[in-house]
Write a protein that holds these residues in place. Structure first.
Motif, PDB file in Angstrom:
ATOM      1  N   ARG A 307      80.991  79.125 126.028  1.00  0.00           N
ATOM      2  CA  ARG A 307      82.365  79.579 126.224  1.00  0.00           C
ATOM      3  C   ARG A 307      82.445  80.860 127.057  1.00  0.00           C
ATOM      4  O   ARG A 307      83.358  81.023 127.878  1.00  0.00           O
ATOM      5  CB  ARG A 307      83.031  79.818 124.864  1.00  0.00           C
ATOM      6  CG  ARG A 307      83.121  78.614 123.957  1.00  0.00           C
ATOM      7  CD  ARG A 307      83.893  78.991 122.686  1.00  0.00           C
ATOM      8  NE  ARG A 307      83.967  77.895 121.748  1.00  0.00           N
ATOM      9  CZ  ARG A 307      83.131  77.712 120.741  1.00  0.00           C
ATOM     10  NH1 ARG A 307      82.111  78.559 120.576  1.00  0.00           N
ATOM     11  NH2 ARG A 307      83.274  76.700 119.911  1.00  0.00           N
ATOM     12  N   SER A 308      81.530  81.786 126.791  1.00  0.00           N
ATOM     13  CA  SER A 308      81.578  83.081 127.482  1.00  0.00           C
ATOM     14  C   SER A 308      80.172  83.636 127.598  1.00  0.00           C
ATOM     15  O   SER A 308      79.228  83.127 126.984  1.00  0.00           O
ATOM     16  CB  SER A 308      82.477  84.055 126.707  1.00  0.00           C
ATOM     17  OG  SER A 308      81.945  84.297 125.417  1.00  0.00           O
ATOM     18  N   THR A 315      83.454  79.516 131.637  1.00  0.00           N
ATOM     19  CA  THR A 315      82.941  78.545 130.674  1.00  0.00           C
ATOM     20  C   THR A 315      82.053  77.554 131.413  1.00  0.00           C
ATOM     21  O   THR A 315      82.468  76.984 132.432  1.00  0.00           O
ATOM     22  CB  THR A 315      84.094  77.792 129.983  1.00  0.00           C
ATOM     23  OG1 THR A 315      84.853  78.731 129.208  1.00  0.00           O
ATOM     24  CG2 THR A 315      83.574  76.684 129.087  1.00  0.00           C
TER      25      THR A 315
END
Length: 492
Positions: A307-308, A315
Motif C-alpha cells: 500500500r505504501s 501502491t
C-alpha cells in the motif's frame, strides 16, 4: 481448593475454549481474595433489592441464601453478554449455573487455585485468554459460551441436563458440582431477563435452518497459535476440489523471508501440504495478500500489494508464481494507484469475463461519498486502466468490517461481501452481499449467522461442500484450549 482434571475442550463460533476450576467450600482463607466489580456502575440499589427478593427461594449449596447485590450485579453482566450474543435464556442459565459453582458469582482477580481467574475460574495457561481478559465478565462469558457452542453443535445445548453441559465445558474433577446450582441460576436469570427474550427456546427436535445456521465442520488445524499479523486465505492449492487454508507470515520468520504455509482441506486442515519461504523479503502491515491463478496454469499464485513505502511512492502490486513454490516472479512490482493505507482492501477477480484477473480495490472508510467505494483495475492492461472507476456502494463507510470479493450468487460476476462481526441489531455476525452484475449498487442479501460476536476471529468465505453456496469460515488463531489454531464452517 478443589482441583479440576486435566484436559480441555476446544472451539471458537466465537468462540474460545478451555479448562477451568471448581472451588468447593473450604477452610477460611487468611486473607480474602481480591475481586473486581462486574459492572462499571458497581452494585446498584436494584441489585440489592433483587437479592432480597430472591433470597428466600435460593437453595443451592454454593450461593443459596448468601446471594447479595454483588452476586446479582455479576449475574447481570453474564446475562447481558448472552443477550448481546443473540443466545436465548437457557444459555444464560447454563452460564450462571457454571459461574455460581466456579466462583460463587465473584469476579476473582487473584487466583484461588493454580492460575484460575474471574467468574468462570478460567486459566490463562489452558488457553482461555490473558489474565486481564479473564476478569472482564463479557470476555469470560463469551469464552464459556464459545466452548459450549462447539461442544454442543446444532443447538444441542438447548436440551439435556444443565449441570452436565456445564461439566462438559469445564471438565471439572468434581462433575456433580454444577447441577445443585441450576435452580438458583434459573431464578436469577428469570428475574434479570425481562419479558422479551432474544430467542425462544426451541423444542428438542428443532434443528437450525437457513443459511449460515449450521456448522458443517469444526476442526483444530495442524498449526499452533499464530500471530494476529499473519494473514489467512483460502485456495485450492493441490487441485483436489477442496479449499485449502493458506497462511502468509510476513515478518519474524527464521528465513528472514515472507513465508507461506498451506493446510490441506481434505484433512480438515490437519496436515501441511506446503511450507516455504518465498522470493520476498520481510513484509509488514503495509502489505496485502491474495491467492489466484494469474497465468492460467491452474496453480494459485500469490498477489502481494504494497500500500505504501514503495520506491515509486505509489501502491504497487507484484505476483509470485505458485508453480515454483513462490520462488519466481510473474509480475515485477508495478505501480497501480497513489499510495494507500489500511482503509484499502485488495482482491483478485475476473471482473469483465476476459479470463484475466483484475484488481478489485475497496476503500472501507474515508471516502468523499460517506459510502464504501470500489474500483477495479484491468488485469489485461497490467492494472494500468480502470474497468470501473471508484463507485459508491450502499454500504456505509467507516465500519472497518472485513470484505471479500467472490461470485456469491454464481452468475459469473464477482460480488462484494461485507462481514460485520459485532454491533448488529440481532447481536449476530452478519453477512451482506452487493451485486457485481449491478456494479455493486444493489444489495443481494443480508444474512445473520448463528454465531454471535466474532471480533476475535478471522472470517473467510468459501464453498466448502461443493453445493455452489458460499459458506462462512471462522478461524481462531490463538487462545484455544489445546493451543492450536481452530476453525468452524457454517453452511450457506
Amino acid at each position: 481448593m478443589i482441583r479440576r482434571g486435566a484436559g480441555a475442550g476446544r472451539w471458537l463460533s466465537a468462540l474460545l475454549v478451555a479448562a477451568a476450576v471448581v472451588s468447593a467450600p473450604g477452610p477460611a482463607q487468611a486473607a480474602p481474595a481480591r475481586q473486581a466489580p462486574c459492572r462499571a456502575a458497581g452494585v446498584v440499589a436494584d441489585d440489592r433489592a433483587l437479592a432480597e427478593q430472591l433470597r428466600p427461594s435460593m437453595t443451592g449449596k454454593r450461593l443459596g441464601r448468601a446471594v447479595s447485590g454483588s452476586s446479582i450485579a455479576c449475574a447481570r453482566a453474564i446475562v447481558s453478554a448472552v443477550q448481546a450474543r443473540g443466545l436465548n435464556r437457557r444459555a444464560a442459565v447454563i452460564a450462571v449455573t457454571t459461574a455460581i459453582a466456579e466462583s460463587t458469582l465473584n469476579n476473582h482477580t487473584v487466583a484461588l487455585d493454580h492460575d484460575s481467574l474471574g467468574l468462570f475460574q478460567q486459566r490463562p495457561s489452558q488457553g482461555w485468554g490473558r489474565p486481564d481478559q479473564l476478569v472482564d465478565p463479557t470476555y469470560a462469558t463469551n469464552a464459556f459460551l464459545s466452548s459450549m457452542v462447539r461442544k454442543y453443535p446444532d443447538g444441542s445445548w438447548q436440551t439435556g441436563d444443565v449441570g452436565a453441559i456445564s461439566q462438559a465445558v469445564q471438565r471439572s474433577a468434581f462433575p456433580r458440582a454444577y447441577s445443585p446450582e441450576a435452580l438458583d441460576a434459573e431464578l436469577i436469570v428469570a428475574a434479570l431477563w425481562g419479558t422479551a427474550e432474544s430467542a425462544p427456546v426451541p423444542s428438542a427436535s428443532a434443528k437450525p435452518t437457513g443459511p449460515l445456521q449450521k456448522a458443517l465442520i469444526t476442526a483444530a488445524t495442524v498449526l499452533g497459535p499464530i500471530a494476529t499479523r499473519n494473514e489467512l486465505a483460502l485456495t485450492d492449492w493441490n487441485g483436489d476440489g477442496k479449499p485449502d487454508l493458506a497462511l502468509v507470515n510476513g515478518s519474524g520468520t527464521v528465513t528472514g523471508k515472507t513465508e507461506v504455509r498451506i493446510m490441506d482441506g481434505a484433512t480438515n486442515f490437519a496436515a501441511l501440504i506446503l511450507t516455504t519461504a518465498t522470493a520476498l523479503g520481510p513484509t509488514d502491515e503495509r502489505f496485502d495478500y491474495a491467492f489466484a491463478d494469474w497465468n492460467g496454469d491452474k496453480r494459485p499464485d500469490l498477489f502481494v500489494t504494497q500500500r505504501s513505502g514503495a520506491a515509486s511512492g505509489r501502491t504497487e502490486v507484484q505476483i509470485l508464481d505458485g508453480a515454483s513454490g513462490f520462488q519466481q516472479i510473474l509480475l515485477e512490482p508495478t505501480a497501480v494507484l497513489a499510495a494507500t493505507d489500511e482503509r484499502f482492501r485488495f482482491a483478485a477477480a475476473d471482473w469483465n469475463g476476459d479470463d484475466r484477473l483484475d484488481l478489485v480495490v475497496t476503500q472501507t472508510s474515508g471516502t468523499g461519498t460517506g459510502k464504501m467505494e470500489v474500483q477495479v483495475l484491468d488485469g489485461a492492461a497490467t492494472f494500468q486502466k480502470h474497468l470501473m472507476p471508484a463507485t459508491a456502494t450502499p454500504e456505509t463507510a467507516g465500519t472497518g468490517h472485513p470484505v471479500v470479493v467472490t461470485d456469491y450468487d454464481n452468475d459469473r460476476h464477482p460480488d462484494l461481501v461485507v462481514l460485520q462481526k459485532s454491533a448488529t441489531a440481532a447481536g449476530r455476525t452478519q453477512v451482506r452481499v452487493f451485486d457485481g452484475e449491478k456494479q455493486l449498487r444493489r444489495q443481494l442479501s443480508k444474512t445473520d449467522s448463528v454465531a454471535g460476536v466474532t471480533t476475535h476471529l478471522d472470517l473467510l468465505i468459501t464453498d466448502w461442500n461443493g453445493d455452489k453456496r458460499p459458506d462462512l469460515m471462522m478461524v481462531q488463531k490463538a487462545a484455544t484450549a489445546d493451543t492450536r489454531t481452530e476453525m468452524v464452517i457454517f453452511g450457506g
